[in-house]
Design an enzyme around this catalytic site. Structure first.
Site, PDB file in Angstrom:
ATOM      1  N   ASP A  18       0.844  -1.197   0.000  1.00 23.31           N
ATOM      2  CA  ASP A  18       0.000   0.000   0.000  1.00 23.31           C
ATOM      3  C   ASP A  18       0.881   1.249   0.000  1.00 23.31           C
ATOM      4  OD1 ASP A  18      -1.848   2.029   0.440  1.00 23.31           O
ATOM      5  OD2 ASP A  18      -2.929   0.932   1.997  1.00 23.31           O
ATOM      6  N   ARG A  19       0.751   2.070  -1.031  1.00 24.23           N
ATOM      7  CA  ARG A  19       1.588   3.270  -1.134  1.00 24.23           C
ATOM      8  C   ARG A  19       0.959   4.471  -0.433  1.00 24.23           C
ATOM      9  NH1 ARG A  19       2.913   4.343  -7.024  1.00 24.23           N
ATOM     10  NH2 ARG A  19       4.628   5.574  -6.163  1.00 24.23           N
TER      11      ARG A  19
END
Length: 319
Positions: free
Chosen positions: A269-270
């Site tokens: 997850d960025r």
């Protein structure tokens, strides 16, 4: 696949914001799935609330379809999904046609909007659980912290207790992009700015590996598609929502959460990298449990939550 459930509509007679401002006849868009059960007083006692993310609405409950269908962890619950305050369908700058005159709101306002709706429409003042995805997780966490006796369990998905760093910068940049657009300043829809803002969000929603696996032409096409969708958004819906998100900070409040808590994070997850968000959050919430998993879809890997149905079944059952 979840059968498409039509939206229903309700109006809150009067809603008051934290600022003291009020709106009358505030529309609420919502969907329900499952059957309600009643306690001895005739009050619904099996409600679970699903709260969508930044760009979603009440139809986003389809993201957890694997949990609500037969055999799913939520099959015996009455699941209520509400289009949040500030989102099209419910009271927002666009839906009310108030534009810039719509009151600016906070995450707590969004929570209280949901609570007031549940009370006025269903007579519900306590729910079994709240599940929130991304910005919906902001609301779920705030709800649990501010009103710790109103839910039994809490499931925050790919989210955080605060907006800092790159997330703050992204929200701020989007607003600068829109507010600085000549069309916006002239009072017309800033389609190009809205399109570019949507493209920017797209470039952070998936993992680096996902983007690397696309041909350049495919990436360009996906960006254009997102831009076209973004151009249809209302600028004040976007700006007001971003301002609410930018003020999200529950530092010092998570310790008051009493609901049993199960947090899900995606390693790729960025927006909310586990090492910066879900891992420290799990350490701040009393007795919170944490599940991390891999997904090439990054932030959107939350759509794979059905793979963890048995974990959720066990959690809800208290095992």
């Amino acid at each position: 696949m979840m059968e498409e459930i039509p939206a229903s509509y309700f109006k809150i007679e009067e809603f008051q914001f934290e600022s003291g401002e009020k709106i009358q006849e505030a529309p609420v868009e919502y969907r329900t799935t499952g059957k309600p059960s009643l306690d001895d007083m005739g009050v619904i006692d099996n409600a679970v609330i699903y709260i969508h993310g930044w760009s979603g609405d009440c139809s986003s409950v389809r993201r957890i379809a694997a949990l609500t269908e037969p055999g799913g962890a939520l099959e015996n619950f009455f699941v209520i999904s509400i289009s949040s305050l500030g989102s099209p369908g419910s009271a927002s700058p666009s839906t009310t046609a108030m534009g810039k005159d719509f009151p600016e709101y906070t995450i707590l306002d969004m929570v209280n909007f949901q609570r007031q709706f549940l009370d006025e429409k269903f007579g519900i003042r306590k729910v079994r659980g709240v599940i929130g995805t991304s910005m919906g997780g902001f609301q779920a966490l705030q709800w649990a912290a501010e009103y710790p006796d109103e839910m039994e369990f809490l499931i925050p998905l790919v989210t955080s207790w605060q907006v800092r760093g790159i997330n703050y910068a992204l929200f701020s940049y989007m607003n600068h992009l829109i507010e600085g657009d000549p069309e916006f300043r002239a009072g017309t829809r800033p389609e190009r700015a809205l399109s570019l803002a949507s493209m920017l969000m797209y470039l952070h929603g998936l993992s680096r590996e996902y983007y690397q696996g696309l041909e350049n032409a495919e990436l360009e096409s996906s960006m254009m598609d997102m831009g076209s969708e973004g151009a249809l958004m209302d600028p004040y819906d976007v700006i007001w929502r971003n301002r609410a998100a930018m003020k999200h900070d529950l530092s010092g409040k998570l310790e008051s959460i009493r609901a049993r808590t199960l947090i899900f994070g995606v390693n790729q997850d960025r927006y909310f990298p586990p090492e910066l968000d879900t891992i420290p959050m799990a350490q701040l919430i009393p007795k919170a449990e944490l599940v991390l998993f891999d997904s090439e879809c990054g932030h959107l890997g939350v759509n794979e939550i059905g793979k963890y149905n048995e974990i959720i079944v066990s959690f809800i059952g208290g095992d």
